[in-house]
Design a protein around this motif. Structure first.
Motif, PDB file in Angstrom:
ATOM      1  N   VAL A 181      -1.470 -44.223 -39.268  1.00  0.00           N
ATOM      2  CA  VAL A 181      -1.383 -44.051 -40.723  1.00  0.00           C
ATOM      3  C   VAL A 181      -1.731 -45.371 -41.415  1.00  0.00           C
TER       4      VAL A 181
ATOM      5  N   ILE B   5      -2.303 -36.735 -45.061  1.00  0.00           N
ATOM      6  CA  ILE B   5      -0.901 -36.413 -44.786  1.00  0.00           C
ATOM      7  C   ILE B   5      -0.042 -36.497 -46.039  1.00  0.00           C
TER       8      ILE B   5
ATOM      9  N   ASN C  28      -2.622 -41.115 -47.234  1.00  0.00           N
ATOM     10  CA  ASN C  28      -1.799 -40.314 -48.152  1.00  0.00           C
ATOM     11  C   ASN C  28      -2.486 -39.981 -49.469  1.00  0.00           C
TER      12      ASN C  28
ATOM     13  N   ILE D 258       8.570 -33.566 -42.904  1.00  0.00           N
ATOM     14  CA  ILE D 258       9.148 -34.911 -43.034  1.00  0.00           C
ATOM     15  C   ILE D 258      10.652 -34.695 -43.192  1.00  0.00           C
TER      16      ILE D 258
ATOM     17  N   MET E 247       3.780 -28.865 -40.691  1.00  0.00           N
ATOM     18  CA  MET E 247       4.137 -30.281 -40.763  1.00  0.00           C
ATOM     19  C   MET E 247       5.483 -30.425 -41.470  1.00  0.00           C
TER      20      MET E 247
ATOM     21  N   ARG F   8       2.565 -39.078 -36.616  1.00  0.00           N
ATOM     22  CA  ARG F   8       1.959 -39.858 -37.705  1.00  0.00           C
ATOM     23  C   ARG F   8       2.663 -41.215 -37.771  1.00  0.00           C
ATOM     24  N   VAL F   9       2.012 -42.252 -37.256  1.00  0.00           N
ATOM     25  CA  VAL F   9       2.689 -43.538 -37.095  1.00  0.00           C
ATOM     26  C   VAL F   9       1.971 -44.626 -37.886  1.00  0.00           C
ATOM     27  N   GLY F  10       2.690 -45.237 -38.818  1.00  0.00           N
ATOM     28  CA  GLY F  10       2.112 -46.297 -39.650  1.00  0.00           C
ATOM     29  C   GLY F  10       2.642 -47.669 -39.315  1.00  0.00           C
ATOM     30  N   THR F  11       3.843 -47.983 -39.816  1.00  0.00           N
ATOM     31  CA  THR F  11       4.352 -49.358 -39.699  1.00  0.00           C
ATOM     32  C   THR F  11       4.532 -49.817 -38.255  1.00  0.00           C
TER      33      THR F  11
ATOM     34  N   MET G 293       7.388 -39.900 -37.090  1.00  0.00           N
ATOM     35  CA  MET G 293       6.816 -41.096 -37.696  1.00  0.00           C
ATOM     36  C   MET G 293       7.285 -42.304 -36.873  1.00  0.00           C
ATOM     37  N   SER G 294       7.136 -43.518 -37.417  1.00  0.00           N
ATOM     38  CA  SER G 294       7.459 -44.706 -36.615  1.00  0.00           C
ATOM     39  C   SER G 294       8.849 -44.645 -35.989  1.00  0.00           C
TER      40      SER G 294
ATOM     41  N   LYS H 223      -2.444 -45.946 -44.690  1.00  0.00           N
ATOM     42  CA  LYS H 223      -2.159 -46.148 -46.126  1.00  0.00           C
ATOM     43  C   LYS H 223      -1.487 -47.505 -46.346  1.00  0.00           C
TER      44      LYS H 223
ATOM     45  N   ARG I  58       3.722 -52.157 -45.025  1.00  0.00           N
ATOM     46  CA  ARG I  58       2.661 -51.829 -45.985  1.00  0.00           C
ATOM     47  C   ARG I  58       2.762 -52.709 -47.226  1.00  0.00           C
TER      48      ARG I  58
HETATM   49  C1  PLP Z   1       3.661 -43.027 -44.645  1.00  0.00           C
HETATM   50  C2  PLP Z   1       3.784 -41.780 -43.854  1.00  0.00           C
HETATM   51  C3  PLP Z   1       3.873 -41.825 -42.450  1.00  0.00           C
HETATM   52  C4  PLP Z   1       3.972 -43.097 -41.657  1.00  0.00           C
HETATM   53  O1  PLP Z   1       5.239 -43.654 -41.821  1.00  0.00           O
HETATM   54  P1  PLP Z   1       5.770 -44.856 -40.894  1.00  0.00           P
HETATM   55  O2  PLP Z   1       7.230 -44.804 -41.029  1.00  0.00           O
HETATM   56  O3  PLP Z   1       5.154 -46.092 -41.437  1.00  0.00           O
HETATM   57  O4  PLP Z   1       5.323 -44.581 -39.525  1.00  0.00           O
HETATM   58  C5  PLP Z   1       3.907 -40.612 -41.779  1.00  0.00           C
HETATM   59  N1  PLP Z   1       3.861 -39.430 -42.429  1.00  0.00           N
HETATM   60  C6  PLP Z   1       3.790 -39.360 -43.770  1.00  0.00           C
HETATM   61  C7  PLP Z   1       3.729 -38.038 -44.422  1.00  0.00           C
HETATM   62  C8  PLP Z   1       3.765 -40.528 -44.526  1.00  0.00           C
HETATM   63  O5  PLP Z   1       3.726 -40.436 -45.861  1.00  0.00           O
END
Ligand code: PLP
Length: 232
Positions: free
Chosen positions: A43, A90, A66, A174, A172, A220-223, A204-205, A45, A229
Motif C-alpha cells: 500500500v 483500496i 486509496n 477493515i 473486503m 494490504r500492507v503499507g507501513t 493490514m500491517s 498511499k 506515511r
Molecule cells: C492504508 C490502508 C491499508 C494499509 O495500512 P497499514 O496499516 O499501513 O498496513 C490497508 N487497507 C486500507 C483499506 C487502507 O486504507
C-alpha cells in the motif's frame, strides 16, 4: 506531490522490510496449511517515490492506493522493466470518479453501494475494461465507516453480479480498531463462502498474519513495508 527527501538507508529499509513481510506471509501460509494463494498488496498511499521505487526494484509488482488522484500522480511515470505493476484501489470511491478508477486500476476493493455499481458498469462498458471488483463490507457496522452493511450484502451481490454482470470476485473488510480482527475475518470468510466468492481482501500491517490464517487471498500492507506515511 511534495515529499521529504528520503535517505539511502531509508530506501534500503523498504526493501528489507518487504522481504520480512514476505517471509512472515510464507510462515503464516505454512501454519494455515492447505488453502488459496495469498497476494501481497504493497500500500503506497502517502509514500514518496523513492520508497516506491525501492519496492519495485525489490520485485514487488502489486500496489494499493486509496485515492484516484494520488494514484495517478504516483503511477503516471513509475514503471518497472516489466511494465506497469498491477494497481488496486483500496480506498473509498465516489461515483463521479468511477471512470478514472476503471481506467487506472486492475482491481477495485471498495464497491459498497448500488449507485457506485451502476457507475462502474457504465464506465466499464464505455472503456471496454473490466477490473475485478470486491465489495467492501462494514463488518463492525460502524456508522462512520465505508462499506455495505452485512444485511445489505445479498442485494448488492445480486445487483452487481447477476443484474449488471460485473466481474465480482470477492469481499473486503477493515475491522474496527478496538476489536479482535479475527472475529471479523472469520465473519467475512463466511459471507464470501455463502455467496460463492473466492477472493478475500483482509489484513493490514498489524494483522496480516491472522488474516492469512482465516483465508485471506489479498493482504494490504503499507507501513510495515514503507514506514510511516506523510500526513495527507
Ligand atoms: C492504508 C490502508 C491499508 C494499509 O495500512 P497499514 O496499516 O499501513 O498496513 C490497508 N487497507 C486500507 C483499506 C487502507 O486504507
Amino acid at each position: 506531490m511534495s515529499e521529504n527527501p528520503q535517505s539511502a538507508s531509508d530506501v534500503g529499509a523498504a526493501a528489507q522490510r518487504l522481504d520480512d513481510v514476505r517471509k512472515r506471509m510464507d510462515q503464516a501460509v505454512a501454519k494455515r496449511g492447505q488453502g488459496p494463494a495469498v497476494e501481497l498488496i504493497a500500500v503506497s498511499k502517502g509514500q514518496g517515490r523513492e520508497r516506491i521505487k525501492a519496492a519495485l526494484d525489490a520485485g514487488q509488482r502489486v500496489f494499493g492506493e486509496n485515492y484516484v488522484q494520488e494514484a495517478q500522480e504516483h503511477w503516471a511515470d513509475l514503471a518497472s522493466t516489466e511494465g506497469r505493476p498491477k494497481l488496486h484501489l483500496i480506498g473509498a470511491l465516489q461515483s463521479n470518479k468511477a471512470k478514472e478508477a476503471v481506467g487506472l486500476f486492475d482491481v477495485i476493493h471498495s464497491l459498497d453501494r448500488a449507485k457506485l455499481a451502476r457507475a462502474l458498469a457504465k464506465a466499464m462498458a464505455d472503456q471496454d475494461r473490466r477490473p475485478d471488483l470486491l465489495i467492501q463490507v462494514n463488518t463492525g457496522e460502524e456508522p462512520q465507516k465505508a462499506g455495505c452493511l452485512p444485511g445489505d450484502l445479498p442485494e448488492l451481490v445480486r445487483l452487481t453480479r447477476d443484474e449488471l454482470g460485473l466481474p465480482l470476485v470477492g469481499l473486503m473488510c477493515i475491522p474496527p480498531e478496538n476489536e479482535e480482527s479475527a472475529l471479523h475475518f472469520a465473519f467475512l470468510a463466511k459471507l464470501a463462502a455463502g455467496h460463492g466468492l473466492g477472493a478475500l481482501s483482509m489484513g493490514m500491517s498489524a494483522d496480516y498474519e491472522t488474516a492469512i490464517l482465516f483465508g485471506a487471498t489479498y493482504v494490504r500492507v503499507g507501513t510495515a513495508i514503507f514506514g510511516p506515511r506523510q500526513p495527507r
